[in-house]
Design a protein around this motif. Structure first.
Motif, PDB file in Angstrom:
ATOM      1  N   ALA A   1      91.726  42.823  93.019  1.00 32.41           N
ATOM      2  CA  ALA A   1      91.032  41.604  93.450  1.00 32.41           C
ATOM      3  C   ALA A   1      90.906  40.561  92.349  1.00 32.41           C
ATOM      4  N   ARG A   2      91.197  40.937  91.095  1.00 32.19           N
ATOM      5  CA  ARG A   2      91.018  40.000  89.981  1.00 32.19           C
ATOM      6  C   ARG A   2      91.832  38.733  90.194  1.00 32.19           C
ATOM      7  N   GLY A   3      91.154  37.591  90.186  1.00 28.71           N
ATOM      8  CA  GLY A   3      91.832  36.320  90.342  1.00 28.71           C
ATOM      9  C   GLY A   3      92.233  35.997  91.762  1.00 28.71           C
ATOM     10  N   VAL A   4      91.926  36.894  92.715  1.00 31.04           N
ATOM     11  CA  VAL A   4      92.349  36.694  94.101  1.00 31.04           C
ATOM     12  C   VAL A   4      91.166  36.317  94.990  1.00 31.04           C
ATOM     13  N   VAL A   5      90.029  36.984  94.812  1.00 34.00           N
ATOM     14  CA  VAL A   5      88.851  36.674  95.624  1.00 34.00           C
ATOM     15  C   VAL A   5      87.632  36.535  94.725  1.00 34.00           C
ATOM     16  N   ASP A   6      86.672  35.770  95.204  1.00 32.86           N
ATOM     17  CA  ASP A   6      85.380  35.653  94.526  1.00 32.86           C
ATOM     18  C   ASP A   6      84.487  36.826  94.916  1.00 32.86           C
ATOM     19  N   LEU A   7      83.480  37.077  94.109  1.00 36.17           N
ATOM     20  CA  LEU A   7      82.499  38.114  94.405  1.00 36.17           C
ATOM     21  C   LEU A   7      81.537  37.594  95.466  1.00 36.17           C
ATOM     22  N   ARG A   8      81.487  38.286  96.602  1.00 36.75           N
ATOM     23  CA  ARG A   8      80.617  37.865  97.702  1.00 36.75           C
ATOM     24  C   ARG A   8      79.277  38.612  97.644  1.00 36.75           C
ATOM     25  N   PRO A   9      78.240  38.063  98.277  1.00 36.05           N
ATOM     26  CA  PRO A   9      76.921  38.710  98.232  1.00 36.05           C
ATOM     27  C   PRO A   9      76.833  40.004  99.032  1.00 36.05           C
ATOM     28  N   ASP A  10      77.877  40.336  99.797  1.00 33.87           N
ATOM     29  CA  ASP A  10      77.873  41.638 100.471  1.00 33.87           C
ATOM     30  C   ASP A  10      78.505  42.722  99.593  1.00 33.87           C
ATOM     31  N   ALA A  11      79.116  42.314  98.488  1.00 37.08           N
ATOM     32  CA  ALA A  11      79.715  43.283  97.561  1.00 37.08           C
ATOM     33  C   ALA A  11      78.706  43.727  96.511  1.00 37.08           C
TER      34      ALA A  11
ATOM     35  N   ASN B   1      88.236  41.856 100.674  1.00 30.16           N
ATOM     36  CA  ASN B   1      86.818  41.650 100.971  1.00 30.16           C
ATOM     37  C   ASN B   1      86.223  42.809 101.758  1.00 30.16           C
ATOM     38  N   ILE B   2      86.965  43.329 102.707  1.00 30.23           N
ATOM     39  CA  ILE B   2      86.472  44.465 103.496  1.00 30.23           C
ATOM     40  C   ILE B   2      86.319  45.697 102.614  1.00 30.23           C
ATOM     41  N   ASN B   3      87.288  45.938 101.739  1.00 27.81           N
ATOM     42  CA  ASN B   3      87.218  47.110 100.865  1.00 27.81           C
ATOM     43  C   ASN B   3      86.126  46.967  99.804  1.00 27.81           C
TER      44      ASN B   3
ATOM     45  N   CYS C   1      90.638  31.899  90.952  1.00 27.51           N
ATOM     46  CA  CYS C   1      91.779  32.244  91.773  1.00 27.51           C
ATOM     47  C   CYS C   1      93.047  32.044  90.937  1.00 27.51           C
ATOM     48  N   ARG C   2      94.066  32.805  91.269  1.00 28.81           N
ATOM     49  CA  ARG C   2      95.382  32.573  90.673  1.00 28.81           C
ATOM     50  C   ARG C   2      96.142  31.579  91.544  1.00 28.81           C
ATOM     51  N   ASP C   3      97.362  31.250  91.106  1.00 29.58           N
ATOM     52  CA  ASP C   3      98.146  30.291  91.884  1.00 29.58           C
ATOM     53  C   ASP C   3      98.762  30.985  93.098  1.00 29.58           C
ATOM     54  N   ASP C   4      99.561  30.234  93.862  1.00 26.81           N
ATOM     55  CA  ASP C   4     100.057  30.721  95.148  1.00 26.81           C
ATOM     56  C   ASP C   4     100.929  31.965  95.055  1.00 26.81           C
ATOM     57  N   ASN C   5     101.523  32.240  93.897  1.00 24.29           N
ATOM     58  CA  ASN C   5     102.395  33.416  93.805  1.00 24.29           C
ATOM     59  C   ASN C   5     101.600  34.715  93.705  1.00 24.29           C
TER      60      ASN C   5
END
Length: 305
Positions: free
Chosen positions: A62-72, A13-15, A106-110
């Motif tokens: 980031a694919r499948g790991v985080v959603d797109l935030r409005p600061d991106a 998210n920071i990047n 999101c992907r699963d826990d792995n």
């Protein structure tokens, strides 16, 4: 200690936020420097390419790991890029924005396996190195401007402003690499004075970039500048009396919501060619995303302080 999941999500998210900010800083610097200093223009272009590459790496991780935030990204970013490229003749790789628009969770826990953690650690290291380099470039440019050795259409305060943002980005990544848990109160005490100053300066830049005929918009921008200067003073005072922090956070949240809406309207107005100004649409969208970022922080502080 920060978990692998926390490290990965916070780093991404920071990047996603700051790498785009850094590449746009390079674009703004390039477009503000005259052809007389073609070497500096090219150096700024090189930085835009470096941060573009880092942003693409981040998007892929980031694919499948985080959603797109409005600061991106905002709904205006792609159009703002297209129009700013057309107006300046300086190329912007809009395919990166299209790629980023497809991000979802999101992907699963792995998903947080060791290879991903190592890739993120390496990305952070590369981002720190690149940001350190552009920070030095900004410092040199500011020194040259203040010594009357370089002319740009960028305010000296704006160059200092974007240099401070680069320093913040580096410091956040360095702390993440240590994997230490964040103290929410200490984080708020550090970040709120910083971002209230940034919001005040955004308002001052808008005030100075509007055509003198835009009386109402200039007055509104000036009011926001004064309001956030006062909020910064209050945030600094809260560092001595933590009990004041909650009130400052609530006031900053309410003011930033209003400023965010003003920036959104300004971006729409510039894209529709309805506002007389020398500001590029991408600059308006840029500072809109920074307001969105600050709102994310303030909501977190407000819920936890």
């Amino acid at each position: 200690m920060l978990s692998d999941q926390g490290f990965v999500i916070q780093s991404l998210n920071i990047n996603l936020f700051f790498l785009r900010i850094m590449k746009e800083h390079a674009f703004f610097l390039e477009t503000s420097i005259l052809e007389k200093n073609a070497d500096l223009q090219q150096e700024a272009r090189n930085f835009q390419e470096i941060f573009s590459d880092l942003l693409v790496r981040t998007i892929n991780l980031a694919r499948g790991v985080v959603d797109l935030r409005p600061d991106a990204l905002t709904e205006h970013t792609l159009d703002a890029e297209k129009m700013s490229e057309r107006l300046t003749g300086v190329p912007i790789d809009t395919s990166i924005t299209r790629l980023e628009m497809e991000l979802s969770c999101c992907r699963d826990d792995n998903q947080f396996d060791q290879s991903l953690v190592e890739d993120i650690f390496e990305l952070n290291c590369n981002a720190i190195e690149a940001t350190k380099a552009i920070c030095a470039f900004k410092s040199n440019a500011l020194k040259a401007v203040l010594e009357c050795k370089l002319y740009t259409t960028a305010y000296p305060l704006l160059i200092d402003h974007i240099r401070r943002e680069a320093k913040l980005f580096m410091s956040l990544l360095v702390e993440l690499q240590k994997r230490e848990d964040i103290d929410i109160i200490e984080d708020a005490l550090n970040q709120e004075p910083f971002w209230n100053r940034i919001m005040a300066e955004h308002s001052k830049f808008l005030r100075g970039l509007l055509d003198p005929t835009e009386d109402n918009l200039i007055e509104t921008a000036n009011d926001f500048a004064n309001e956030f200067d006062e909020l910064r003073r209050e945030a600094l005072a809260a560092s001595d009396r933590a009990c004041m922090l909650q009130n400052v956070t609530e006031d900053s949240l309410e003011a930033t919501r209003r400023l965010r809406n003003f920036k959104d309207q300004a971006t729409e107005g510039l894209l529709a060619c309805e506002i007389s100004s020398i500001a590029l649409p991408l600059l308006a969208d840029h500072i809109l995303r920074e307001a969105n970022h600050y709102l994310i922080l303030l909501h977190k502080y407000d819920a936890n302080i």
